[in-house]
Each structure stands twice: as structure tokens, then as C-alpha cells.
Design an enzyme around this catalytic site. Structure first.
Site, PDB file in Angstrom:
ATOM      1  N   GLY A 250       0.793  -1.220   0.000  1.00 37.90           N
ATOM      2  CA  GLY A 250       0.000   0.000   0.000  1.00 37.90           C
ATOM      3  C   GLY A 250       0.828   1.274   0.000  1.00 37.90           C
ATOM      4  O   GLY A 250       0.269   2.359   0.082  1.00 37.90           O
ATOM      5  N   ASP A 251       2.159   1.153  -0.050  1.00 37.04           N
ATOM      6  CA  ASP A 251       2.997   2.358  -0.068  1.00 37.04           C
ATOM      7  C   ASP A 251       4.242   2.082  -0.923  1.00 37.04           C
ATOM      8  O   ASP A 251       4.260   1.115  -1.675  1.00 37.04           O
ATOM      9  CB  ASP A 251       3.338   2.784   1.376  1.00 37.04           C
ATOM     10  CG  ASP A 251       3.515   4.297   1.503  1.00 37.04           C
ATOM     11  OD1 ASP A 251       4.118   4.910   0.596  1.00 37.04           O
ATOM     12  OD2 ASP A 251       3.056   4.877   2.509  1.00 37.04           O
ATOM     13  N   ASP A 252       5.275   2.925  -0.788  1.00 40.78           N
ATOM     14  CA  ASP A 252       6.449   2.797  -1.661  1.00 40.78           C
ATOM     15  C   ASP A 252       7.021   1.371  -1.639  1.00 40.78           C
ATOM     16  O   ASP A 252       7.134   0.752  -0.591  1.00 40.78           O
ATOM     17  CB  ASP A 252       7.539   3.776  -1.203  1.00 40.78           C
ATOM     18  CG  ASP A 252       7.099   5.234  -1.330  1.00 40.78           C
ATOM     19  OD1 ASP A 252       6.109   5.511  -2.033  1.00 40.78           O
ATOM     20  OD2 ASP A 252       7.755   6.082  -0.704  1.00 40.78           O
TER      21      ASP A 252
END
Ligand SMILES: *[C@@H]1O[C@H](CO)[C@@H](O)[C@H](O)[C@H]1NC(C)=O
Ligand SMILES: *[C@@H]1O[C@H](CO)[C@@H](O)[C@H](O)[C@H]1NC(C)=O
Length: 447
Positions: A250-252
């Protein structure tokens, strides 16, 4: 001979990202950075009362097994074998000279009982927990000051059961910063390979103040909407090699960091010598990121052969006023991206501050960033490269970049300000700040 040369060329070009490169003899790898050790002394978690029924709490078994490794200190270290089964446990710490070996079908699963989760001090380079003031929850698997540690096996799973933490984040009922799935602090000679990381509460793999770290053949999975589930975050660490991995979170996917504002500047520990290659993944945020916490500096970064699908941003360099730090000698090469909101973003105004004590005169320096051989399809916006008025970003070099997409009428494909550098063979053609005449001068890069 000709054929293998040709396939080597194809293999390292962005146009055919799906070619199987494993069969080629000369593929460059992380091997040799950290010696892969064979351990003669082997113990099993079941020798310490471990039960893999998914219900029994095995915290005592893990701690006892690792205590035994730490204190018996067998020559050549010890392998801790996790047989098939689901081993529910609270957090535990690793020790030096050990291999944590997950058999096929082995799952080490974090307890959902967050009430008694241990707290530790914030990282000195952050000054406080990353998301909330004060301390932070101990990582599910934690190590401080260790060396010669291997986490490997037959693609068993380390499951953080992050859902319970994400709910607290969404309901704003967290008291402290969420735990990472695994963190190494002040450690060296670490290998993480052939493991699946699932549903981390927060960042997945966080080496901080480390050197000689290899992460390869890992799979990192968390839902698209899970908050702050970064894949791998090398932080104030040197000689880190990440390769042949799949990351969908859900992120980098990979974010290189080095501390936060006045705390990171005071601690002064850079990230350098980081290689990221043959990584594939998907996320609503960035594929390859640098920052936004870069106060200790970030230099000598090489990312190559990266495949990104359904991303927010393909390549993202991010820093902020008050952050200080020098970001230099960055090479990002051979990237394929598909269905991406923004191809490339370099920005000097990203990320929040730990508190209002940051020094507004501590301007970041960004110089020597080469991005080349990028092929993108279904790109909503090619990119933006925006430096700081009082600290223009220099030596920004774009070479052989094709970002295809739907042009939105009335919006320029690139947004640029306070930058200098060069561009050659870039489609759509970038802003006038990047000229095609300096390609050898300011755009040469040395490793
Ligand atoms: C694990 O390490 C942390 C941080 O170094 C420490 O606070 C904690 O007491 C350790 N836990 C155990 C069970 O040794
Ligand atoms: C484990 O996963 C890696 C990476 O996906 C793969 O290359 C490897 O063949 C798998 N190994 C086993 C034993 O399944």
C-alpha cells in the site's frame, strides 16, 4: 555467442521486461556481498515447545530457542528450523550467528493481541516515532547490534497480521508508531532471501544504521489500501543490495531514507551504496523512492531493471525544506512502467516535519540524478521536476525515456522549476530547463 549477447542486451533493455534473464550466465547479482553460511548446528522450534497449530502462542518457544543460540554459541552458528505449520507468536529478537529457516508451508504469524506490545525508544535520527510522538512499538522481528544473520528457507511466510494495526490507524486510536514487520538496527552481514512477507503493520523490511545487507528472492504482499506498508526501506545504511523480488503493498515499494529534519541532520548517518535490481511490483505510491526522510544524505544509488504496474508514481525523489542532506549520484536505469499516474517526480516540498523545531534554512541539495531507458505505457502524466528556489536541483539527466499516455488537453506533459541538467531522446519532450547540450558535462556519473 551472438545470440547470448543479443539476449543480454534485450535483458537489460526496458523494451522486453518479461524476458527470462535467469538463464544468462553473466547476470549481475548480490552474491558475494554477504557470505551465505552453512550451519552444522540445527535446532527446531518444536524442541522448545513450539506448536504450529495457529492457536498456541509460541513467544516463549521463539525466545528460548534464540536464547539458546545466543548463549551456547556453537561454532559456525545455529540454524533455527521452523517446520510446516502456523506458529502464532509475539515479537521476538534475533541474535548473531543464526539462520532463521522457514520450511515450505511454515508461517510465523504475529499475535493480534496488541495490548502488551513492547515499546522501544524512537530512532535517534527521527527524534520521535515516525507517525506519532514518543517511542514506537518494537518490530515484530527485531535485531539490534547483530551480525551474520540469515533469514531464509523454502518461501515460508512471515505474517504480521497488520489488519488490527491498520484499523487502529484508521480509527485514530493508535497510541504510538506501529511496528515494522522486521527491523535490523546497527547490524551487518545480513541476508534475507526466499521468504514471503505478508500484511506488515507498518514498513516491511527496515535496515537502519546497517551495512552489508542482502535482500533477494523475497515476496512482499499487503493490500493496496493498507497504510504505510512500505516494502523495503534502507535507512542510514550502506552496502545494501536488493534484487529479484516482487513487492505489492500500500505504499512505496523501495524507499531509501536517512533520517528526519533536525534529528537526522544531528545524527548525520547517510545511506550509500544501495543497489536495487530486477524488482517488480505494484502500489498506489512510488516504485523506486528516495526520501522523503533524507537528512543524513543519500548517495551512490543504482536501481535497474524495474517493472512497475498500476502505480501512483514510478520514480519519486522527495525531500523538503528543513531536511538538509545531500542527495547525489543517483542512477535509475531500465524501468518499465504501465498504468501509472505520474511517471517521474522529483520534488523539494514533500513530507511532514517531526515538529516545528526544524531549521527552515536547512535546505536539501540534489545533484547528479540520471534516469535513463524508461518505457512507460498508460502514463497519465509524464512527470514533474521541481527544485527549490534557494537550492536548485542540478545535474538532472534524462536519457532515452518514452512515456506514452493520454495527453490531458491544456496541461503540459512536464512541470519543471528550479532545476538544471540535460535531456536526450525523451518523449514527450521535457521542459526547457533541461537542454540537450550538456549531456557529457553535468550529466556524467561516476561509481
Ligand atoms: C528485544 O530488544 C528490545 C530492543 O533492543 C528490548 O527492549 C527488548 O527487551 C528485547 N526483548 C527481549 C525479549 O529480549
Ligand atoms: C521461492 O521464491 C523465489 C522467488 O519468487 C523463487 O525464485 C524460488 O524458486 C522459490 N523457491 C522455492 C523452494 O519454492
Amino acid at each position: 555467442m551472438l545470440r547470448s549477447l543479443l539476449s543480454l542486451f534485450l535483458c537489460f533493455s526496458a523494451i522486453t521486461p518479461f524476458l527470462n534473464c535467469e538463464s544468462l550466465a553473466n547476470v549481475i547479482t548480490c552474491s558475494g556481498i554477504v557470505p551465505m553460511r552453512h550451519r552444522n548446528d540445527k535446532i527446531s522450534i518444536t524442541d522448545f515447545g513450539g506448536v504450529g497449530d495457529g492457536r498456541t502462542l509460541n513467544t516463549k518457544a521463539f525466545r528460548a530457542a534464540i536464547y539458546r543460540i545466543q548463549h551456547l554459541r556453537r561454532r559456525g552458528g545455529t540454524l533455527l528450523y521452523i517446520p510446516p505449520g502456523v506458529y502464532l507468536t509475539g515479537s521476538f529478537n534475533l541474535t548473531s550467528h543464526m539462520t532463521l529457516y522457514l520450511a515450505k508451508g511454515a508461517v510465523i504469524r504475529a499475535t493480534r493481541d496488541t495490548w502488551n506490545w513492547p515499546l522501544i525508544a524512537p530512532l535517534p535520527s527521527y527524534g520521535r516515532g515516525r507517525e506519532l510522538p514518543g517511542g514506537r512499538y518494537l518490530s515484530f522481528i527485531h535485531a539490534d547490534g547483530v551480525h551474520d544473520v540469515i533469514i531464509t528457507g523454502e518461501n515460508g511466510t512471515i505474517d504480521g497480521q497488520g489488519g488490527v494495526w491498520w484499523t487502529m490507524w484508521r480509527q485514530r486510536s493508535l497510541r504510538f508508531t506501529r511496528p515494522n514487520l522486521i527491523e535490523f538496527m546497527h547490524s551487518r552481514n545480513i541476508i534475507i532471501s526466499n521468504v514471503i512477507f505478508l500484511n506488515s503493520p507498518f514498513w516491511n523490511i527496515h535496515p537502519v544504521y546497517c551495512r552489508n545487507v542482502v535482500v533477494r528472492y523475497v515476496t512482499i504482499l499487503a493490500p493496496f489500501d493498507s497504510p504505510n506498508t512500505d516494502g523495503i526501506d534502507p535507512d542510514s545504511s550502506s552496502n545494501v543490495c536488493i534484487e529479484d523480488s516482487f513487492i505489492a503493498t500500500g505504499d512505496d515499494l523501495v524507499a531509501v531514507k536517512s533520517g528526519w529534519d533536525e534529528y537526522g541532520i544531528a545524527y548525520g548517518s547517510q545511506s550509500s551504496g544501495i543497489t536495487i535490481r530486477r524488482v517488480t511490483g505494484s502500489s498506489p505510491f512510488a516504485g523506486i523512492a528516495i526520501g522523503s526522510e533524507t537528512s543524513g544524505g543519500v548517495e551512490n544509488i543504482l536501481a535497474e531493471n524495474i517493472n512497475l504496474f498500476n502505480m501512483g508514481i514510478g520514480i519519486h525523489l522527495k525531500t523538503n525544506i528543513g531536511r538538509g542532506g545531500v542527495i547525489r549520484n543517483i542512477m535509475i536505469s531500465d524501468v518499465y512502467m504501465e498504468n501509472v499516474r505520474k511517471g517521474i517526480r522529483i520534488a523539494g516540498d514533500v513530507g511532514d516535519h517531526p515538529d516545528d523545531k526544524f531549521n527552515p534554512n536547512a535546505l536539501p541539495v540534489v545533484k547528479g540524478v540520471t534516469i535513463r531507458n524508461v518505457w512507460g505505457v498508460k502514463i497519465q502524466q509524464p512527470g514533474s521536476i521541481q527544485g527549490l528556489k534557494n537550492s536548485p536541483f542540478t545535474g538532472i539527466c534524462l536519457y532515452n525515456i518514452n512515456l506514452h499516455g493520454v495527453a490531458v488537453p491544456g496541461t503540459p506533459p512536464w512541470k519543471c522549476s528550479d532545476i538544471s541538467g540535460a535531456a536526450l531522446g525523451v518523449k514527450p519532450w521535457p521542459c526547457s530547463q533541461l537542454t540537450s547540450t550538456h549531456l557529457t558535462g553535468s550529466c556524467s556519473i561516476h561509481f
